[in-house]
Design a protein around this motif. Sequence first.
Motif: not given
Length: 308
Positions: A89-101
């Motif tokens: 309830x107190x811990x969240x994870x967010x990850x965004x990756x953008x592949x190198x074209x």
Amino acid sequence: MECPNCGTAVLVNDKFCEECGTSLTAVGCEKCGAQPEAIDEEGFCSVCGFRKEVQRLEIIIDSRLAGVSDRGLRHHRNEDYLTLQTVNSNTHILIVCDGVSSSSNPHLAAQTASESASTALIAAIKQQENPESAIKSAVAAALSSLCNIPYTKSINSEPASTTIVAAIVQENIATIGWLGDSRAYWISDNNSQQLTKDHSWLSEVVAAGEMTQAQAKQSPQANAITRWLGADAIDDAIPSIINFTIPSSGYLLLCSDGLWNYTPQPQQLANLIQQTSHTNAITISRSLVEFARHSGGHDNITVALLSL
């Protein structure tokens, strides 16, 4: 109805999506027409080997945590990826990756790095590892996974590579690590700010006083990143890390440059969110992606949002 590929509204009797061209009548394999039972658990067709790539991905954890990754309008595939998790309830994870074209299999690089980093972060959190150490461990795990992606060395090809921005949010502290130019922002009514600093040629020459931002933007190197995650950047694959104390209610936003190229200033993002008149994370994420598509959609677009 919606197109299963890009999410565009379609009519019941439409046979093809006018936006992306996807067949709306195909069953099983969209390339050879094999029946659904020919598709294995990983999405590959056992007849012709075709695998449908994810052009639009939506993740909804709950009303506060959600995200969207979209192909945009100009690229033939989506080379971004995101992962979201609520550990407790107190811990969240967010990850965004953008592949190198310019690299080999950038779409696989983004997905592999995102998923590997998420798995490592969850394990580190459960072992009560401190957030900064957890981020470093996650990036190392992502790099190790990338190095296992098959690659044939050639003059015109580079190993699978991606940017990454990852956040652990515990109580009122967000620990954020990144490589490349995918960004994290804090958005609120009176304190919106960019939290990360791009690892990019443009950012570095402007910070050094060698050029103004306007001058740097005219250079052919303007979009070049100086740090990334990949087998050809092992020595530089140590993420920058910040700890941000969340001051009040607002939104933690992680995104790829497919969004922020159209809204580089934090207040611009704040204005867009305010215009939605919604607080639901998936509704806001969709609206930001649609803004980028309507602005030209020149790149893949990914948004991950946590409402706090």
